[in-house]
Design a protein around this motif. Structure first.
Motif, PDB file in Angstrom:
ATOM      1  N   TYR A   1       0.401  -2.171  14.332  1.00 26.06           N
ATOM      2  CA  TYR A   1      -0.694  -3.084  13.968  1.00 26.06           C
ATOM      3  C   TYR A   1      -1.896  -2.308  13.425  1.00 26.06           C
ATOM      4  O   TYR A   1      -2.465  -2.665  12.390  1.00 26.06           O
ATOM      5  CB  TYR A   1      -1.104  -3.907  15.182  1.00 26.06           C
ATOM      6  N   VAL A   2      -2.252  -1.232  14.116  1.00 30.51           N
ATOM      7  CA  VAL A   2      -3.417  -0.438  13.694  1.00 30.51           C
ATOM      8  C   VAL A   2      -3.180   0.179  12.318  1.00 30.51           C
ATOM      9  O   VAL A   2      -4.057   0.119  11.437  1.00 30.51           O
ATOM     10  CB  VAL A   2      -3.722   0.655  14.732  1.00 30.51           C
ATOM     11  N   THR A   3      -2.007   0.772  12.104  1.00 27.98           N
ATOM     12  CA  THR A   3      -1.730   1.415  10.811  1.00 27.98           C
ATOM     13  C   THR A   3      -1.661   0.398   9.681  1.00 27.98           C
ATOM     14  O   THR A   3      -2.013   0.699   8.540  1.00 27.98           O
ATOM     15  CB  THR A   3      -0.412   2.204  10.876  1.00 27.98           C
TER      16      THR A   3
ATOM     17  N   LEU B   1      15.300  -9.696  19.171  1.00 22.47           N
ATOM     18  CA  LEU B   1      15.689 -10.274  17.892  1.00 22.47           C
ATOM     19  C   LEU B   1      14.528 -10.315  16.910  1.00 22.47           C
ATOM     20  O   LEU B   1      14.656  -9.901  15.750  1.00 22.47           O
ATOM     21  CB  LEU B   1      16.256 -11.676  18.106  1.00 22.47           C
ATOM     22  N   VAL B   2      13.375 -10.800  17.364  1.00 19.76           N
ATOM     23  CA  VAL B   2      12.227 -10.927  16.463  1.00 19.76           C
ATOM     24  C   VAL B   2      11.738  -9.560  16.020  1.00 19.76           C
ATOM     25  O   VAL B   2      11.469  -9.335  14.827  1.00 19.76           O
ATOM     26  CB  VAL B   2      11.090 -11.714  17.141  1.00 19.76           C
ATOM     27  N   LEU B   3      11.638  -8.627  16.958  1.00 18.41           N
ATOM     28  CA  LEU B   3      11.169  -7.295  16.596  1.00 18.41           C
ATOM     29  C   LEU B   3      12.171  -6.586  15.686  1.00 18.41           C
ATOM     30  O   LEU B   3      11.776  -5.866  14.760  1.00 18.41           O
ATOM     31  CB  LEU B   3      10.931  -6.469  17.875  1.00 18.41           C
ATOM     32  N   SER B   4      13.460  -6.803  15.911  1.00 18.24           N
ATOM     33  CA  SER B   4      14.485  -6.209  15.042  1.00 18.24           C
ATOM     34  C   SER B   4      14.374  -6.754  13.627  1.00 18.24           C
ATOM     35  O   SER B   4      14.440  -5.983  12.645  1.00 18.24           O
ATOM     36  CB  SER B   4      15.886  -6.493  15.595  1.00 18.24           C
ATOM     37  N   MET B   5      14.209  -8.079  13.496  1.00 21.86           N
ATOM     38  CA  MET B   5      14.067  -8.664  12.160  1.00 21.86           C
ATOM     39  C   MET B   5      12.808  -8.161  11.473  1.00 21.86           C
ATOM     40  O   MET B   5      12.803  -7.912  10.257  1.00 21.86           O
ATOM     41  CB  MET B   5      14.059 -10.191  12.261  1.00 21.86           C
TER      42      MET B   5
ATOM     43  N   ALA C   1       8.069 -12.388   4.890  1.00 24.30           N
ATOM     44  CA  ALA C   1       8.782 -12.622   6.148  1.00 24.30           C
ATOM     45  C   ALA C   1       8.339 -11.615   7.209  1.00 24.30           C
ATOM     46  O   ALA C   1       8.206 -11.954   8.389  1.00 24.30           O
ATOM     47  CB  ALA C   1      10.288 -12.527   5.922  1.00 24.30           C
ATOM     48  N   HIS C   2       8.099 -10.384   6.772  1.00 23.57           N
ATOM     49  CA  HIS C   2       7.653  -9.329   7.684  1.00 23.57           C
ATOM     50  C   HIS C   2       6.326  -9.710   8.344  1.00 23.57           C
ATOM     51  O   HIS C   2       6.158  -9.542   9.554  1.00 23.57           O
ATOM     52  CB  HIS C   2       7.510  -8.027   6.894  1.00 23.57           C
ATOM     53  N   ARG C   3       5.415 -10.250   7.548  1.00 17.46           N
ATOM     54  CA  ARG C   3       4.117 -10.658   8.088  1.00 17.46           C
ATOM     55  C   ARG C   3       4.251 -11.869   9.007  1.00 17.46           C
ATOM     56  O   ARG C   3       3.612 -11.944  10.060  1.00 17.46           O
ATOM     57  CB  ARG C   3       3.163 -10.960   6.936  1.00 17.46           C
ATOM     58  N   LEU C   4       5.090 -12.835   8.612  1.00 19.58           N
ATOM     59  CA  LEU C   4       5.297 -14.015   9.447  1.00 19.58           C
ATOM     60  C   LEU C   4       5.933 -13.640  10.779  1.00 19.58           C
ATOM     61  O   LEU C   4       5.540 -14.157  11.840  1.00 19.58           O
ATOM     62  CB  LEU C   4       6.184 -15.022   8.711  1.00 19.58           C
ATOM     63  N   LEU C   5       6.884 -12.736  10.746  1.00 18.94           N
ATOM     64  CA  LEU C   5       7.563 -12.314  11.972  1.00 18.94           C
ATOM     65  C   LEU C   5       6.604 -11.628  12.933  1.00 18.94           C
ATOM     66  O   LEU C   5       6.769 -11.720  14.155  1.00 18.94           O
ATOM     67  CB  LEU C   5       8.736 -11.382  11.632  1.00 18.94           C
TER      68      LEU C   5
ATOM     69  N   THR D   1       3.490 -12.493  13.352  1.00 19.86           N
ATOM     70  CA  THR D   1       2.799 -13.599  14.023  1.00 19.86           C
ATOM     71  C   THR D   1       3.681 -14.190  15.116  1.00 19.86           C
ATOM     72  O   THR D   1       3.210 -14.482  16.232  1.00 19.86           O
ATOM     73  CB  THR D   1       2.424 -14.680  13.004  1.00 19.86           C
ATOM     74  N   ILE D   2       4.962 -14.381  14.803  1.00 21.80           N
ATOM     75  CA  ILE D   2       5.899 -14.906  15.809  1.00 21.80           C
ATOM     76  C   ILE D   2       6.015 -13.935  16.978  1.00 21.80           C
ATOM     77  O   ILE D   2       6.028 -14.346  18.148  1.00 21.80           O
ATOM     78  CB  ILE D   2       7.271 -15.162  15.165  1.00 21.80           C
ATOM     79  N   LEU D   3       6.086 -12.647  16.662  1.00 22.56           N
ATOM     80  CA  LEU D   3       6.188 -11.629  17.715  1.00 22.56           C
ATOM     81  C   LEU D   3       4.978 -11.682  18.631  1.00 22.56           C
ATOM     82  O   LEU D   3       5.114 -11.627  19.860  1.00 22.56           O
ATOM     83  CB  LEU D   3       6.305 -10.241  17.083  1.00 22.56           C
ATOM     84  N   MET D   4       3.774 -11.804  18.063  1.00 28.20           N
ATOM     85  CA  MET D   4       2.566 -11.861  18.878  1.00 28.20           C
ATOM     86  C   MET D   4       2.544 -13.115  19.757  1.00 28.20           C
ATOM     87  O   MET D   4       2.016 -13.095  20.868  1.00 28.20           O
ATOM     88  CB  MET D   4       1.325 -11.821  17.977  1.00 28.20           C
ATOM     89  N   THR D   5       3.140 -14.206  19.267  1.00 27.93           N
ATOM     90  CA  THR D   5       3.232 -15.419  20.075  1.00 27.93           C
ATOM     91  C   THR D   5       4.111 -15.169  21.297  1.00 27.93           C
ATOM     92  O   THR D   5       3.750 -15.526  22.429  1.00 27.93           O
ATOM     93  CB  THR D   5       3.820 -16.572  19.244  1.00 27.93           C
TER      94      THR D   5
END
Length: 228
Positions: A39-41, A118-122, A155-159, A161-165
């Motif tokens: 996130y920081v990078t 799964l989410v982090l892998s995607m 998709a990378h950016r959307l994922l 957001t899903i990961l943070m949820t």
């Protein structure tokens, strides 16, 4: 699927038992650090470092998947995965079972583990194609057309957001365990120790040499994926 992790009734006397081995504990806290670092990078547009952290995350995710099949008893998927309906029943009855302790992942917690993996892998896999306006740094960038690459970046950016949820839900549940069940889930994942009634069967844990072998296998697999 096998039955879920064994549950225990409260006991007046409890003894320390190691339920999480060192490999899964290191994985857990490294993943936390790598997600923060990613996130920081990304925020500061340090894309070369961002991709390097993503590649390290890929290695660790493959390692966790291997642990799910050949790791310690408490890390194996067949040990903690139950029918989704059973997980929902457990979640609905959460507040009515304040005194119950599960060794390893709970029925609902097991599915949260799968969701996070799964989410982090995607997210990591879509990130292999990522680029910004200045540097094309994804190791697999160039395989697909520009439009497809742009779609993968979105998709990378959307994922994320899903990961943070999911992460927010995960942290909230840990806090609820502390408040409702008076159970600290952070300490066992740090020390590996849970306090259980005398005579309870100790989970079988793998040795350091097997954990190292699985980690080296994950390095090889991640390297092959990055060189496709």
């Amino acid at each position: 699927m096998d039955k879920p992790s064994e549950s225990l009734s409260p006991a007046t006397e409890r003894l320390p038992v190691q339920v999480w081995d060192q490999s899964v504990r290191i994985f857990h806290w490294l993943i936390v650090g790598l997600v923060i670092g990613a996130y920081v990078t990304s925020r500061y547009n340090w894309m070369t470092w961002h991709v390097r952290l993503g590649q390290l995350t890929l290695i660790l995710l493959i390692f966790r998947i291997l642990l799910g099949f050949w790791g310690s008893e408490t890390t194996r998927f067949r040990r903690f995965l139950v029918r989704p309906s059973s997980a929902l029943v457990y979640a609905r009855r959460f507040f009515s079972h304040a005194g119950t302790t599960h060794v390893g992942h709970t029925p609902a917690g097991g599915w949260m583990v799968i969701a996070l993996i799964l989410v982090l892998s995607m997210q990591v896999l879509t990130g292999l194609y990522a680029y910004n306006d200045v540097a094309q740094v994804g190791p697999l960038f160039g395989i697909f057309s520009g439009d497809t690459s742009n779609m993968l970046v979105s998709a990378h950016r959307l994922l994320f957001t899903i990961l943070m949820t999911f992460v927010t839900i995960h942290i909230s549940v840990i806090a609820l365990y502390r408040i409702v069940k008076r159970e600290d889930l952070v300490r066992p994942m740090t020390t590996g120790i849970m306090y259980l009634p005398p005579g309870f069967r100790k989970p079988r844990l793998i040795c350091a040499s097997r954990a190292l072998s699985l980690f080296l296998c994950s390095v090889v697999v991640a390297t092959l994926i990055s060189q496709l």
